[in-house]
Design a protein around this motif. Structure first.
Motif, PDB file in Angstrom:
ATOM      1  N   ILE A  68       0.807  -1.218   0.000  1.00 46.55           N
ATOM      2  CA  ILE A  68       0.000   0.000   0.000  1.00 46.55           C
ATOM      3  C   ILE A  68       0.841   1.269   0.000  1.00 46.55           C
ATOM      4  CG2 ILE A  68      -0.233   0.439   2.481  1.00 46.55           C
ATOM      5  CD1 ILE A  68      -3.129   0.282  -0.064  1.00 46.55           C
ATOM      6  N   ILE A  69       2.155   1.161   0.233  1.00 51.34           N
ATOM      7  CA  ILE A  69       3.029   2.335   0.337  1.00 51.34           C
ATOM      8  C   ILE A  69       2.938   3.254  -0.884  1.00 51.34           C
ATOM      9  CG2 ILE A  69       5.495   2.933   0.151  1.00 51.34           C
ATOM     10  CD1 ILE A  69       6.036   1.189   2.521  1.00 51.34           C
ATOM     11  N   PRO A  70       2.896   2.733  -2.121  1.00 52.62           N
ATOM     12  CA  PRO A  70       2.826   3.640  -3.286  1.00 52.62           C
ATOM     13  C   PRO A  70       1.629   4.576  -3.271  1.00 52.62           C
ATOM     14  CG  PRO A  70       3.420   1.430  -3.987  1.00 52.62           C
ATOM     15  CD  PRO A  70       3.044   1.328  -2.547  1.00 52.62           C
ATOM     16  N   GLU A  71       0.581   4.256  -2.511  1.00 49.29           N
ATOM     17  CA  GLU A  71      -0.599   5.113  -2.470  1.00 49.29           C
ATOM     18  C   GLU A  71      -0.433   6.300  -1.526  1.00 49.29           C
ATOM     19  OE1 GLU A  71      -4.225   2.989  -1.834  1.00 49.29           O
ATOM     20  OE2 GLU A  71      -3.544   1.219  -2.954  1.00 49.29           O
ATOM     21  N   VAL A  72       0.617   6.280  -0.683  1.00 57.11           N
ATOM     22  CA  VAL A  72       0.860   7.372   0.259  1.00 57.11           C
ATOM     23  C   VAL A  72       1.485   8.541  -0.496  1.00 57.11           C
ATOM     24  CG1 VAL A  72       2.019   8.080   2.372  1.00 57.11           C
ATOM     25  CG2 VAL A  72       1.155   5.737   2.158  1.00 57.11           C
ATOM     26  N   LYS A  73       0.853   9.688  -0.400  1.00 57.09           N
ATOM     27  CA  LYS A  73       1.313  10.839  -1.179  1.00 57.09           C
ATOM     28  C   LYS A  73       2.278  11.723  -0.390  1.00 57.09           C
ATOM     29  CE  LYS A  73      -2.898  10.931  -3.988  1.00 57.09           C
ATOM     30  NZ  LYS A  73      -4.078  11.712  -4.419  1.00 57.09           N
ATOM     31  N   LYS A  74       2.107  11.797   0.918  1.00 58.55           N
ATOM     32  CA  LYS A  74       2.962  12.661   1.721  1.00 58.55           C
ATOM     33  C   LYS A  74       4.252  11.914   2.057  1.00 58.55           C
ATOM     34  CE  LYS A  74       2.833  15.765   5.723  1.00 58.55           C
ATOM     35  NZ  LYS A  74       2.033  16.231   6.874  1.00 58.55           N
ATOM     36  N   GLN A  75       5.392  12.473   1.616  1.00 62.71           N
ATOM     37  CA  GLN A  75       6.668  11.788   1.743  1.00 62.71           C
ATOM     38  C   GLN A  75       7.042  11.527   3.197  1.00 62.71           C
ATOM     39  OE1 GLN A  75       8.212  10.632  -0.762  1.00 62.71           O
ATOM     40  NE2 GLN A  75      10.333  10.197  -0.145  1.00 62.71           N
ATOM     41  N   SER A  76       6.777  12.464   4.089  1.00 62.82           N
ATOM     42  CA  SER A  76       7.195  12.311   5.488  1.00 62.82           C
ATOM     43  C   SER A  76       6.461  11.166   6.187  1.00 62.82           C
ATOM     44  CB  SER A  76       6.965  13.617   6.254  1.00 62.82           C
ATOM     45  OG  SER A  76       5.592  13.978   6.232  1.00 62.82           O
ATOM     46  N   ASN A  77       5.276  10.790   5.664  1.00 61.78           N
ATOM     47  CA  ASN A  77       4.527   9.685   6.254  1.00 61.78           C
ATOM     48  C   ASN A  77       5.153   8.326   5.945  1.00 61.78           C
ATOM     49  OD1 ASN A  77       2.729  11.478   7.324  1.00 61.78           O
ATOM     50  ND2 ASN A  77       1.135  11.152   5.784  1.00 61.78           N
ATOM     51  N   LEU A  78       6.157   8.304   5.057  1.00 67.34           N
ATOM     52  CA  LEU A  78       6.783   7.048   4.658  1.00 67.34           C
ATOM     53  C   LEU A  78       8.015   6.712   5.477  1.00 67.34           C
ATOM     54  CD1 LEU A  78       6.565   7.367   0.757  1.00 67.34           C
ATOM     55  CD2 LEU A  78       5.164   5.940   2.254  1.00 67.34           C
ATOM     56  N   ALA A  79       8.513   7.676   6.255  1.00 66.61           N
ATOM     57  CA  ALA A  79       9.764   7.454   6.973  1.00 66.61           C
ATOM     58  C   ALA A  79       9.642   6.298   7.972  1.00 66.61           C
ATOM     59  CB  ALA A  79      10.189   8.732   7.692  1.00 66.61           C
ATOM     60  N   ASP A  80       8.616   6.324   8.815  1.00 68.01           N
ATOM     61  CA  ASP A  80       8.450   5.262   9.810  1.00 68.01           C
ATOM     62  C   ASP A  80       8.203   3.894   9.185  1.00 68.01           C
ATOM     63  OD1 ASP A  80       9.001   6.851  11.926  1.00 68.01           O
ATOM     64  OD2 ASP A  80       6.936   7.093  12.614  1.00 68.01           O
ATOM     65  N   PRO A  81       7.320   3.767   8.179  1.00 65.20           N
ATOM     66  CA  PRO A  81       7.160   2.447   7.547  1.00 65.20           C
ATOM     67  C   PRO A  81       8.461   1.899   6.961  1.00 65.20           C
ATOM     68  CG  PRO A  81       5.335   3.869   6.955  1.00 65.20           C
ATOM     69  CD  PRO A  81       6.316   4.722   7.685  1.00 65.20           C
ATOM     70  N   PHE A  82       9.242   2.759   6.314  1.00 66.26           N
ATOM     71  CA  PHE A  82      10.520   2.285   5.761  1.00 66.26           C
ATOM     72  C   PHE A  82      11.459   1.836   6.882  1.00 66.26           C
ATOM     73  CE2 PHE A  82       9.803   4.921   1.748  1.00 66.26           C
ATOM     74  CZ  PHE A  82       9.583   3.802   0.967  1.00 66.26           C
ATOM     75  N   ALA A  83      11.442   2.582   7.997  1.00 72.57           N
ATOM     76  CA  ALA A  83      12.293   2.194   9.140  1.00 72.57           C
ATOM     77  C   ALA A  83      11.860   0.848   9.713  1.00 72.57           C
ATOM     78  CB  ALA A  83      12.241   3.270  10.216  1.00 72.57           C
ATOM     79  N   THR A  84      10.552   0.614   9.799  1.00 74.60           N
ATOM     80  CA  THR A  84      10.062  -0.668  10.302  1.00 74.60           C
ATOM     81  C   THR A  84      10.455  -1.811   9.373  1.00 74.60           C
ATOM     82  OG1 THR A  84       8.168   0.496  11.274  1.00 74.60           O
ATOM     83  CG2 THR A  84       8.013  -1.899  11.089  1.00 74.60           C
ATOM     84  N   LEU A  85      10.341  -1.584   8.066  1.00 74.21           N
ATOM     85  CA  LEU A  85      10.760  -2.600   7.091  1.00 74.21           C
ATOM     86  C   LEU A  85      12.260  -2.888   7.230  1.00 74.21           C
ATOM     87  CD1 LEU A  85       8.702  -1.297   4.045  1.00 74.21           C
ATOM     88  CD2 LEU A  85       8.500  -3.594   5.026  1.00 74.21           C
ATOM     89  N   ALA A  86      13.052  -1.845   7.458  1.00 67.86           N
ATOM     90  CA  ALA A  86      14.496  -2.040   7.643  1.00 67.86           C
ATOM     91  C   ALA A  86      14.782  -2.840   8.906  1.00 67.86           C
ATOM     92  CB  ALA A  86      15.197  -0.684   7.704  1.00 67.86           C
ATOM     93  N   GLN A  87      14.039  -2.553   9.999  1.00 67.95           N
ATOM     94  CA  GLN A  87      14.251  -3.290  11.241  1.00 67.95           C
ATOM     95  C   GLN A  87      13.926  -4.772  11.062  1.00 67.95           C
ATOM     96  OE1 GLN A  87      15.293  -1.879  14.615  1.00 67.95           O
ATOM     97  NE2 GLN A  87      15.848  -4.006  14.307  1.00 67.95           N
ATOM     98  N   MET A  88      12.867  -5.077  10.329  1.00 64.22           N
ATOM     99  CA  MET A  88      12.530  -6.471  10.065  1.00 64.22           C
ATOM    100  C   MET A  88      13.653  -7.162   9.296  1.00 64.22           C
ATOM    101  SD  MET A  88      10.759  -9.196  10.121  1.00 64.22           S
ATOM    102  CE  MET A  88       9.138  -8.823  10.770  1.00 64.22           C
ATOM    103  N   CYS A  89      14.213  -6.490   8.306  1.00 64.81           N
ATOM    104  CA  CYS A  89      15.313  -7.079   7.532  1.00 64.81           C
ATOM    105  C   CYS A  89      16.538  -7.321   8.412  1.00 64.81           C
ATOM    106  CB  CYS A  89      15.674  -6.171   6.355  1.00 64.81           C
ATOM    107  SG  CYS A  89      14.393  -6.074   5.092  1.00 64.81           S
ATOM    108  N   ILE A  90      16.767  -6.431   9.387  1.00 68.44           N
ATOM    109  CA  ILE A  90      17.887  -6.633  10.307  1.00 68.44           C
ATOM    110  C   ILE A  90      17.645  -7.879  11.151  1.00 68.44           C
ATOM    111  CG2 ILE A  90      19.057  -5.684  12.337  1.00 68.44           C
ATOM    112  CD1 ILE A  90      18.629  -2.900  11.112  1.00 68.44           C
ATOM    113  N   TYR A  91      16.398  -8.051  11.641  1.00 68.99           N
ATOM    114  CA  TYR A  91      16.079  -9.258  12.407  1.00 68.99           C
ATOM    115  C   TYR A  91      16.288 -10.512  11.577  1.00 68.99           C
ATOM    116  CZ  TYR A  91      13.879  -6.531  16.172  1.00 68.99           C
ATOM    117  OH  TYR A  91      13.647  -5.680  17.220  1.00 68.99           O
TER     118      TYR A  91
END
Length: 925
Positions: free
Chosen positions: A182-205
């Motif tokens: 669903i991320i491509p549907e988000v228009k405001k760039q700043s709203n994507l920072a936390d989701p990207f960080a969560t995805l990165a944390q999962m990849c680290i795990y």
């Protein structure tokens, strides 16, 4: 005109009051009520809640203690242990947010902020450590407000975070799949920072650092919060460093150094820059000198321990282990606030002394300090704890290797030189300026150099190692306690007259005491000299036996690392050493299979090489069959179950004294399954049955057949050799008998109840005589002698009090049991107890061990004892563990072995108490 204006003002005020009263009364879905609810919800509740939440996040970031030795977490939350205990922190700021959010849901149901209220409820529970409730709130929000893209994305993001905190990674990954879609549907760039960080944390795990770097770069780009960008940039540098992309790591650390980062992060970024600068291709730098310059800055005082630690790491990387230990020690001494760093330094010193210096007593001390200093959530903490608890097992085998290497080196000397070399070992020259660390390090042989080792300098021999003396002293203390070198030292309790006499002797006859000490030391040296001389492998047969001890020790060490400690890296290193030193040995098939499994994921090419070797050289082995047919192990398990049943059925006939049927059924079993893991025990039942029905010649033939057919068996063969030796010693008496074994009692071990006379019996019990002394290599628990009074070893000072869960305790005891717990009361364990008796008589003949059965609920406990201390019980457990499959003859998944003190054992009276102790044992031993 004035009256008219007054009248209109009254009407307006009256109408406004009516509207206010109406809007504050029952909720109605009207434009006015929605407007008023939105106004009050937004500014009275939502805004204030977000301010409280932001303040709490800031306070958490300022108080949270980061561990810079690991990749930092991208976002902060309460400890996972709190979540797993399902205990809420009940923080007042979070309780205030919960009240405000609930007020909106209950009183502002027509406002536009219900979705935000549920998200606030979820976040408040998240920071309260109540991750289960948080995940439920976020899940409800995501399902209910699917059309509100911003709320939907935020709810999915925080739901994934809550699940990740609970380590429910599979569910969190599924949530993140929906989020990423669903991320491509988000228009405001700043709203994507936390989701990207969560995805990165999962990849680290998931240890997918490449994907984590990609997501993290997107998060940094989208973020508009300065502190988040700084933290994420530092983590990006850590990930690049893990991937050995030193150029990008340097760029990231440099950005952190130039930013407004907290001082600790700034310091660690600077430290990392120095550390990796020398790792870049073509860069020459004096890493130690650059690191030492950091010590000159007063602001770094609280971080000097980290500087010394990094200096030690550089020396360890250069294999300068004595200097590495020196700086690790300084790191510990300079530690002021960072207990985690102190724990790491303890761990490094422990590893150095264990792997490099072979100073096992010192290693044990530092491993103890490590497990008491590092937090339990440290990666690999369980492995360190296991290693510490089982250090004696590994130590014993490394000492066997050292001993045999030393003896082989002496044996290669000319005969005239051997005596001088042994004397040099027995009487080592001590120098006042010797560095103990360096001496220990230099005193080890190069084990990986192959079997044709050249003779090393004098201090390279095992017996000149001070550790050997320390271990002997430790063994003495464990058995006798702290005893002074004086007359009647074995006597622990004395009369006042004896005490006075001894005190006078100590005060007036010091020279005599010194003389006595010298005489005792001389006798000890003579004994050592004799032992060294007698054990030298001076011919091919003795050399082969010596090599076999080394081979077995290496194999047992590697198997222990792989199976017990779950440490494939260390296991592979030892397996490789074994192959380098002894390319041809009887463990090759198992070694190839283990290396095949270890490298299956890590190095597929190497794994394929060992697979090919195994299939080519040992095509008929079980390991090759498992590789070719994965279902082979299942069929093998079914076969083992069938063999167990067959053995138990025959054993029942044995108990009934139907010996002819026993012989017949064993013959039939041997024909149907000529080679199985219980073959030696089948043969032993048959041999005893033959002895109960035939003369001594038939019995000896049966025993000799066992030792010939199963020379490497460690359960039955040692026992049969004892029987044979005893019969041979009393052969004339046995020859007078028509039947070799008489007066059979199924509850007694073989030969225990027999009595021989000149005609039919001899009035002498044979139980003690049949139990011949074992080899020195067999583990022997300290046996109590009736003529000797011993005192328990004084308790060593502990960093913490005796551990307890309220009922059970790890306090020292004078009696311990080794217990086999069988989780099935329907099974008959007669053959299992018989097997334990076989093991005890074959390996602990003179220790007077007894085993008994305790039953309750749906469980059975076979307990063996008494052991006078925990170490003896632990040695017994290590010896019997590898034989339990053959001993128990029940499914391996229903029995477990453990050690327990008599006091704790007496408290177990039900299944629940047994489970409670098992948990206590797992956490504390």
């Amino acid at each position: 005109m004035k009256n008219y204006a007054t009248h209109n003002l009254k009407v307006i005020l009256f109408s406004l009051c009516i509207c206010i009263i109406y809007s504050c009364g029952s909720q109605k879905d009207t434009a006015t009520s929605r407007s008023m609810q939105n106004l009050s919800a937004r500014y009275n509740y939502i805004y204030n809640s977000k301010v409280i939440l932001a303040n709490h996040q800031t306070a958490l970031a300022e108080t949270y203690i980061d561990n810079y030795d690991q990749v930092l977490p991208l976002y902060l939350g309460p400890d996972v242990d709190i979540a797993q205990a399902n205990v809420s922190l009940n923080l007042k700021p979070m309780e205030d947010i919960i009240k405000k959010a609930q007020a909106i849901i209950l009183d502002k149901s027509y406002s536009n902020y219900i979705d935000e209220s549920y998200i606030l409820l979820g976040k408040a529970n998240f920071y309260n450590g109540n991750y289960f409730n948080a995940a439920e709130y976020f899940d409800y929000t995501a399902k209910t407000y699917r059309n509100n893209i911003n709320s939907f994305v935020e709810a999915l993001n925080w739901k994934a975070r809550s699940l990740m905190q609970l380590r429910r990674l599979k569910e969190a990954n599924q949530t993140l799949d929906s989020l990423e879609y669903i991320i491509p549907e988000v228009k405001k760039q700043s709203n994507l920072a936390d989701p990207f960080a969560t995805l990165a944390q999962m990849c680290i795990y998931l240890n997918n650092d490449t994907a984590a770097i990609s997501y993290l770069r997107d998060a940094i780009k989208a973020s508009n919060q300065g502190q988040n960008k700084i933290r994420w940039t530092y983590i990006l540098g850590q990930l690049y460093e893990k991937q050995k992309d030193y150029q990008n790591a340097m760029l990231s650390y440099r950005r952190v150094v130039k930013s407004n980062a907290p001082f600790e992060m700034y310091f660690n970024a600077n430290l990392s820059r120095i550390k990796i600068r020398g790792l870049q291709n073509g860069v020459k730098t004096d890493k130690q000198k650059e690191l030492l310059t950091l010590l000159k800055d007063d602001k770094n005082f609280d971080y000097n321990d980290q500087v010394y630690y990094q200096i030690a790491e550089t020396y360890a990387a250069d294999e300068d282990y004595p200097l590495a230990e020196k700086y690790y020690t300084q790191s510990i001494q300079k530690s002021t606030i960072n207990q985690y760093q102190k724990g790491l330094s303890y761990l490094r010193i422990a590893d150095l002394n264990f792997k490099q210096f072979r100073n096992y007593l010192k290693a044990k001390t530092y491993y103890d300090s490590t497990v008491n200093t590092l937090p339990k959530n440290y990666p690999g903490y369980d492995l360190i704890l296991k290693k510490n608890q089982n250090l004696q097992y590994l130590t014993d085998r490394y000492e066997i290797i050292s001993l045999e290497d030393t003896l082989q080196a002496i044996a290669k000397l000319p005969e005239a030189s051997r005596v001088a070399k042994i004397q040099a070992l027995v009487n080592p020259v001590e120098t006042a300026t010797t560095n103990p660390v360096t001496t220990n390090f230099n005193s080890q042989l190069n084990y990986g150099a192959g079997t044709n080792n050249k003779l090393q300098p004098q201090n390279s021999f095992y017996f000149s190692n001070p550790t050997a003396i320390s271990i002997g002293y430790s063994d003495f203390k464990r058995k006798w306690g702290n005893r002074k070198l004086e007359n009647n030292w074995r006597q622990s309790v004395r009369t006042s007259a004896q005490e006075t006499t001894q005190e006078l002797a100590n005060n007036t006859n010091g020279v005599s005491a010194n003389t006595e000490n010298t005489v005792a030391a001389t006798k000890d040296k003579e004994t050592l000299t004799k032992q060294y001389t007698e054990n030298l492998p001076v011919n091919t047969d003795l050399l082969n036996k010596s090599n076999q001890k080394i081979i077995d020790a290496y194999y047992e060490i590697a198997s222990f690392y792989l199976q017990e400690l779950d440490d494939p890296i260390e296991a592979q290193e030892v397996y490789q050493t074994l192959l380098n030193r002894f390319p041809a040995n009887q463990h090759l098939a198992a070694t190839y299979y283990s290396l095949f499994l270890i490298n299956k994921t890590a190095d597929p090419n190497k794994s394929a090489t060992y697979k090919e070797k195994l299939l080519k050289e040992f095509s008929g082995s079980p390991y090759a069959k498992i590789i070719l047919d994965p279902s082979f192990s299942i069929r093998q398990s079914e076969l083992e179950t069938s063999v167990n049943k067959q053995y138990n059925d025959i054993f029942e006939q044995y108990r009934k004294k139907d010996f002819n049927v026993v012989i017949q059924q064993v013959n039939e079993a041997t024909k149907s399954s000529p080679s199985n893991y219980l073959s030696p025990q089948f043969a032993y039942l048959k041999a005893i049955a033959v002895g109960r029905t035939n003369n001594v010649d038939s019995l000896l033939n049966a025993f000799n057949a066992i030792t010939t057919q199963f020379p490497d068996d460690k359960l039955i063969t040692p026992l049969v050799k004892d029987h044979t030796a005893y019969i041979t010693q009393h052969l004339a008496d046995f020859k007078k008998r028509t039947i070799a074994l008489i007066d059979f009692d199924p509850n007694e071990p073989p030969f225990a109840a027999q009595q021989l006379t000149s005609n039919n019996q001899i009035a002498q019990n044979t139980q003690q005589k049949e139990q011949a002394p074992k080899s020195a290599t067999q583990p022997q628990p300290a046996a109590k002698k009736p003529t000797e009074t011993k005192t328990p070893e004084p308790a060593k000072p502990l960093p913490a009090a005796v551990r307890t869960d309220g009922l059970f305790t790890d306090a020292k005891s004078t009696a311990y049991y080794y217990v086999v717990h069988v989780a099935d009361a329907s099974l008959t364990l007669s053959s299992s107890r018989f097997g334990i008796g076989q093991f005890n008589r074959g390996n602990y003949a003179e220790s007077n061990l007894r085993h008994q059965l305790k039953e309750f609920d749906n469980d059975q406990l076979i307990y063996v004892g008494n052991f006078s201390n925990f170490d003896d019980a632990k040695t017994y457990a290590a010896g019997i563990s590898s034989q339990l499959k053959q001993i128990m003859k029940v499914p391996v998944n229903i029995y477990t072995g453990f050690i327990i003190s008599k006091e704790n054992f007496d408290k177990i009276s039900s299944k629940s108490l047994l489970s409670r102790y098992m948990e206590f044992y797992k956490n504390n031993y």
